[in-house]
Design an enzyme around this catalytic site. Structure first.
Site, PDB file in Angstrom:
ATOM      1  N   LYS A 144       1.051  -1.226   0.035  1.00 34.60           N
ATOM      2  CA  LYS A 144      -0.066   0.033   0.010  1.00 34.60           C
ATOM      3  C   LYS A 144       0.902   1.338   0.027  1.00 34.60           C
ATOM      4  O   LYS A 144       1.984   1.292   0.408  1.00 34.60           O
ATOM      5  CB  LYS A 144      -0.958  -0.022   1.134  1.00 34.60           C
ATOM      6  N   LYS A 153       4.915   8.821  -8.673  1.00 28.62           N
ATOM      7  CA  LYS A 153       5.671   9.890  -8.117  1.00 28.62           C
ATOM      8  C   LYS A 153       7.018   9.695  -8.314  1.00 28.62           C
ATOM      9  O   LYS A 153       7.562  10.695  -7.820  1.00 28.62           O
ATOM     10  CB  LYS A 153       5.210   9.438  -6.263  1.00 28.62           C
ATOM     11  N   ASP A 196      -1.695  -0.308  -4.112  1.00 32.74           N
ATOM     12  CA  ASP A 196      -3.204  -0.027  -3.839  1.00 32.74           C
ATOM     13  C   ASP A 196      -4.082  -0.489  -5.103  1.00 32.74           C
ATOM     14  O   ASP A 196      -5.133  -0.858  -4.656  1.00 32.74           O
ATOM     15  CB  ASP A 196      -3.124   1.493  -3.743  1.00 32.74           C
ATOM     16  N   LYS A 246       7.403   1.253   1.663  1.00 37.16           N
ATOM     17  CA  LYS A 246       7.876   0.284   0.585  1.00 37.16           C
ATOM     18  C   LYS A 246       9.131   0.797   0.053  1.00 37.16           C
ATOM     19  O   LYS A 246      10.136  -0.054   0.148  1.00 37.16           O
ATOM     20  CB  LYS A 246       7.052   0.125  -0.409  1.00 37.16           C
TER      21      LYS A 246
END
Length: 253
Positions: A9, A40, A127, A14
């Site tokens: 998630k 990102k 996600d 991570k």
């Protein structure tokens, strides 16, 4: 070549975990390539002291095909090879399709043949597990999928979805589920919740990380823990996790 995809998630830690594991593997003399598969494009930022890597998709947009492999692959701390897939402008396209395009461009430019990494780690947002985000699970990319989670409900929900995606692909020769990594958030009944998840998805916890201010301190310096605090207990936890991941991958070969 050991090929690993780590899912989890967003915000679960991570990229921080992967970057520290990549350094731990590089300390063993392995050539490691870390490929960020999040729009990102911040997977490798700690490996480069906060300096971003120009994303593959930005290179394609801005230069068409007029760029070299060295424009896509930048060296980070301990020689870790850093790649960022990137993504579309917000509202202007599918981030999953961007991952597909970026990974295909790396293959087209001969990244794996030129750099000959011993380990490739894909850092993938978990996600959602739509077509593009599932790309690293597919044949020719990762051989093992590891899922990072805490005991928080949304993190466990995402982990279960990722495990389901791996299960759905198992008859196609795609990646296998290597195990769960517990990144502690110190929520109530955390270990019990994660153990229940493992039972549900027929997997196991292969490594556990403490919640530690050392991680925050290193991030404020734009460094991995292994660079900023190499003798810390947290650095040792990342080294142990790297050993566990490599052991699982070598068992399956």
């Amino acid at each position: 070549m050991i090929k690993i995809a780590v899912y989890g998630k967003g915000g679960i830690g991570k990229s921080t975990t992967i970057s520290n594991v990549a350094v731990a593997m590089a300390e063993q003399g392995l050539t490691v390539m870390q490929i960020g598969c999040d729009p990102k494009a911040d997977s490798t930022v700690l490996l480069r002291h906060g300096k971003p890597v120009e994303t593959v998709l930005d290179l394609v947009r801005n230069r068409k095909n007029d760029f070299t492999l060295s424009d896509m692959v930048m060296e980070g701390y301990r020689g870790v090879l850093c790649v960022e897939a990137g993504g579309p402008a917000p509202g202007m396209g599918c981030a999953g399709r961007g991952i597909i395009a970026a990974l295909e461009k790396l293959a087209e430019k001969g990244a794996y043949e030129v750099y000959q990494p011993d380990v490739v780690i894909y850092d993938v947002l978990g996600d959602v597990v739509c077509g593009g985000f599932s790309m690293p699970m597919r044949g020719g990319y990762a051989d093992q999928v590891f899922v990072l989670t805490s005991g928080e409900n949304m993190a466990i929900h995402a982990a279960a979805n990722i495990a389901m995606a791996v299960e759905n692909f198992k008859n196609r020769g795609y990646a296998k589920l290597g195990g769960i990594i517990l990144n502690r958030r110190n929520v109530k009944h955390e270990e019990e919740k994660v153990q229940e998840l493992c039972e549900d998805i027929h997997s196991r916890v292969i490594g556990t990380l403490s919640r530690s201010e050392t991680v925050t301190d290193a991030e404020e310096l734009a460094m991995t823990v292994l660079e900023a605090c190499p003798d810390s207990e947290m650095a040792q936890e990342y080294r142990k996790l790297a050993e566990e991941i490599l052991a699982v991958c070598r068992e399956e070969r």
